[in-house]
Design a protein around this motif. Structure first.
Motif, short mmCIF file in Angstrom:
data_model
loop_
_atom_site.label_atom_id
_atom_site.label_comp_id
_atom_site.label_asym_id
_atom_site.label_seq_id
_atom_site.Cartn_x
_atom_site.Cartn_y
_atom_site.Cartn_z
N LYS A 224 0.83 -1.20 0.00
CA LYS A 224 0.00 0.00 0.00
C LYS A 224 0.86 1.25 0.00
O LYS A 224 0.56 2.25 -0.68
N ALA A 225 1.97 1.20 0.74
CA ALA A 225 2.85 2.37 0.85
C ALA A 225 3.46 2.72 -0.51
O ALA A 225 3.58 3.89 -0.87
N MET A 226 3.84 1.70 -1.30
CA MET A 226 4.44 1.96 -2.60
C MET A 226 3.43 2.53 -3.58
O MET A 226 3.74 3.42 -4.37
N ILE A 227 2.22 2.01 -3.53
CA ILE A 227 1.17 2.54 -4.41
C ILE A 227 0.88 4.00 -4.07
O ILE A 227 0.72 4.85 -4.95
N GLU A 228 0.80 4.30 -2.78
CA GLU A 228 0.56 5.68 -2.36
C GLU A 228 1.71 6.59 -2.81
O GLU A 228 1.47 7.74 -3.19
N ALA A 229 2.93 6.08 -2.77
CA ALA A 229 4.08 6.89 -3.21
C ALA A 229 3.95 7.23 -4.69
O ALA A 229 4.21 8.36 -5.12
N GLY A 230 3.55 6.25 -5.50
CA GLY A 230 3.37 6.52 -6.92
C GLY A 230 2.24 7.49 -7.18
O GLY A 230 2.36 8.39 -8.03
N ASP A 231 1.14 7.33 -6.45
CA ASP A 231 0.01 8.26 -6.60
C ASP A 231 0.40 9.68 -6.22
O ASP A 231 -0.15 10.65 -6.75
N ALA A 232 1.36 9.78 -5.29
CA ALA A 232 1.80 11.11 -4.83
C ALA A 232 2.83 11.73 -5.77
O ALA A 232 3.26 12.87 -5.56
N GLY A 233 3.25 10.99 -6.80
CA GLY A 233 4.14 11.57 -7.80
C GLY A 233 5.54 11.03 -7.85
O GLY A 233 6.38 11.55 -8.58
N LEU A 234 5.83 9.95 -7.09
CA LEU A 234 7.17 9.41 -7.11
C LEU A 234 7.43 8.67 -8.42
O LEU A 234 6.71 7.74 -8.77
N VAL A 235 8.44 9.10 -9.16
CA VAL A 235 8.85 8.47 -10.41
C VAL A 235 10.31 8.04 -10.25
O VAL A 235 11.13 8.78 -9.72
N TRP A 236 10.63 6.83 -10.72
CA TRP A 236 11.99 6.32 -10.55
C TRP A 236 12.94 6.94 -11.57
O TRP A 236 12.71 6.87 -12.77
N ASP A 237 13.98 7.59 -11.06
CA ASP A 237 15.08 8.09 -11.87
C ASP A 237 16.36 7.87 -11.08
O ASP A 237 16.35 7.20 -10.04
N ALA A 238 17.47 8.41 -11.55
CA ALA A 238 18.74 8.15 -10.88
C ALA A 238 18.73 8.62 -9.43
O ALA A 238 19.27 7.97 -8.54
N ALA A 239 18.09 9.76 -9.17
CA ALA A 239 18.07 10.31 -7.82
C ALA A 239 17.19 9.49 -6.88
O ALA A 239 17.61 9.11 -5.79
N THR A 240 15.95 9.24 -7.33
CA THR A 240 15.02 8.52 -6.45
C THR A 240 15.44 7.07 -6.27
O THR A 240 15.36 6.52 -5.17
N LEU A 241 15.90 6.43 -7.35
CA LEU A 241 16.37 5.05 -7.22
C LEU A 241 17.61 4.97 -6.33
O LEU A 241 17.75 4.05 -5.53
N GLY A 242 18.50 5.96 -6.47
CA GLY A 242 19.69 5.97 -5.65
C GLY A 242 19.35 6.05 -4.17
O GLY A 242 19.93 5.35 -3.34
N GLU A 243 18.39 6.93 -3.84
CA GLU A 243 17.97 7.06 -2.44
C GLU A 243 17.31 5.79 -1.94
O GLU A 243 17.56 5.32 -0.84
N TYR A 244 16.46 5.20 -2.79
CA TYR A 244 15.72 4.00 -2.37
C TYR A 244 16.66 2.80 -2.20
O TYR A 244 16.53 2.03 -1.24
N LEU A 245 17.61 2.65 -3.10
CA LEU A 245 18.54 1.54 -3.00
C LEU A 245 19.44 1.66 -1.78
O LEU A 245 19.93 0.67 -1.25
N THR A 246 19.65 2.89 -1.33
CA THR A 246 20.50 3.11 -0.16
C THR A 246 19.76 2.82 1.14
O THR A 246 20.31 2.22 2.07
N ASN A 247 18.49 3.22 1.22
CA ASN A 247 17.73 3.05 2.46
C ASN A 247 16.24 2.89 2.13
O ASN A 247 15.46 3.84 2.27
N PRO A 248 15.82 1.70 1.70
CA PRO A 248 14.43 1.52 1.25
C PRO A 248 13.39 1.89 2.30
O PRO A 248 12.47 2.68 2.04
N LYS A 249 13.50 1.34 3.50
CA LYS A 249 12.49 1.58 4.53
C LYS A 249 12.57 2.99 5.09
O LYS A 249 11.59 3.52 5.61
N GLY A 250 13.75 3.61 4.98
CA GLY A 250 13.87 4.99 5.41
C GLY A 250 13.18 5.93 4.45
O GLY A 250 12.65 6.98 4.85
#
Length: 369
Positions: free
Chosen positions: A74-100
């Motif tokens: 549910k959290a991931m779907i809400e993130a996408g609905d809120a405008g999160l799109v995967w690019d170098a910056a967002t993927l870099g942050e997520y790969l470093t600390n997913p739950k954070g």
């Protein structure tokens, strides 16, 4: 609460991140090796399908939680609905600390801690994303990126002219008989006496990073298990308990079972990806975690494999069913009124479900969504 930035400050952060050499540059070949940490849950490349986590083709430019056919948290779907799109910056942050970054994500992996590993994985994933691949070329020419046609798949090799394929002789005439080389590819079982072992060797010290990269996400840093994934180490002196801890060191009878299973089925979702030397090293490290060996330089090989004995071997007995009368004399087994007096329940088996399905349980496995 989602923690990814959505304000104008995010744009500044993204530009700064992209201009940073640690994330702007990366080695795709090195990233392919780092991706082994991800391959237990994710697939990428031609024919990639969802596994424990979604497939990652065309991940650049994809809205979070939007891969068709995958059941996201549910959290991931809400993130996408809120405008999160995967690019170098967002993927870099997520790969470093997913739950954070996204609290409530199903991704159990703690994250990549080295900047070069993140950069290399991003470079590797770029090779499977047309949008990301087009961007560097556009930057060099000063032109806006345009859509590119998918590369044509290479033609399948024609079967060898001298290959003889024998049709099935079954009642329905379906399929064909397996070729000797096909049978040999599956005939890889290892026996307790070492029969079937491949050439190779590996030490405890060599096995530790292999375990960390491929196994710890599910089985814990020291074999203690993560979530509902199996515990691999410990449990000594618990077999008489109501709920014994059945691990390699406390319960398993033969080391050949460990080697055979790891070689055949692990890592989860990426089976048969390790070399024989890797499997020897990983098996040696599992012996170390279970205190069967105590030397980090201990080397396991085809030559000394059969000399290693697991602690519980003596408590297993030979299967004597072949000597029972209805087997040995080919008589019908007793099916009714075989035991005088009422039937009594003398023991109960514990139901063990060791492969989580991830139905909304955040701690149900190694999913990366």
């Amino acid at each position: 609460m989602l923690k990814f930035p959505k304000s104008a400050a995010f744009a500044v952060l993204a530009l700064a991140t992209l201009s940073s050499p640690s994330l702007a540059e990366g080695d795709a070949d090195a990233g392919q090796k780092v991706f082994k940490k991800c391959a237990a849950c994710h697939a990428v490349g031609e024919g990639a399908k969802h596994k424990v986590g979604p497939e990652l083709n065309e991940i650049f430019g994809r809205a979070a939680g939007s891969a068709e056919g995958y059941k996201y948290s549910k959290a991931m779907i809400e993130a996408g609905d809120a405008g999160l799109v995967w690019d170098a910056a967002t993927l870099g942050e997520y790969l470093t600390n997913p739950k954070g970054m996204i609290k409530g994500t199903k991704m159990a992996f703690a994250g990549l801690k080295k900047d070069d590993e993140v950069a290399n994985v991003l470079a590797y994933l770029r090779t499977f994303s047309q949008e990301a691949a087009a961007a560097p070329a556009a930057a060099e020419t000063g032109e806006a990126p345009v859509e590119t046609a998918a590369a044509a798949a290479p033609p399948e090799p024609a079967p060898a002219a001298d290959m003889v394929v024998e049709k099935s002789q079954g009642a329905f005439g379906l399929g064909r008989k397996a070729l000797p080389e096909e049978i040999a590819a599956w005939d890889i079982d290892i026996r307790p006496d070492g029969t079937g072992l491949p050439e190779g060797s590996g030490t405890v010290a060599q096995g530790e990073p292999i375990y960390t990269d491929n196994c710890a996400v599910c089985h814990g840093d020291f074999g203690e298990g993560a979530g509902r994934w199996p515990v691999l180490a410990g449990g000594q002196d618990t077999l008489r308990n109501d709920r014994p801890e059945k691990t390699i060191g406390s319960y398993w009878p033969y080391l050949s079972t460990v080697f055979d299973y790891v070689r055949r089925a692990m890592p989860f979702g990426n089976a048969r990806s390790m070399s024989d030397d890797d499997v020897y090293a990983l098996t040696a490290y599992l012996l170390y975690l279970n205190d069967v060996v105590d030397d980090e330089e201990f080397e396991l090989s085809k030559e000394n494999f059969a000399s290693v004995r697991l602690p519980n071997e003596a408590n297993f007995i030979a299967d004597g069913r072949a000597d029972e009368p209805h087997y040995a004399k080919s008589v019908e087994p007793c099916m009714t009124d075989c035991k005088p007096g009422p039937v009594e329940i003398t023991a109960r088996a514990q139901v063990i479900d060791v492969t989580p399905e991830g139905e909304g349980d955040e701690n149900s496995g190694g999913s990366i969504d």
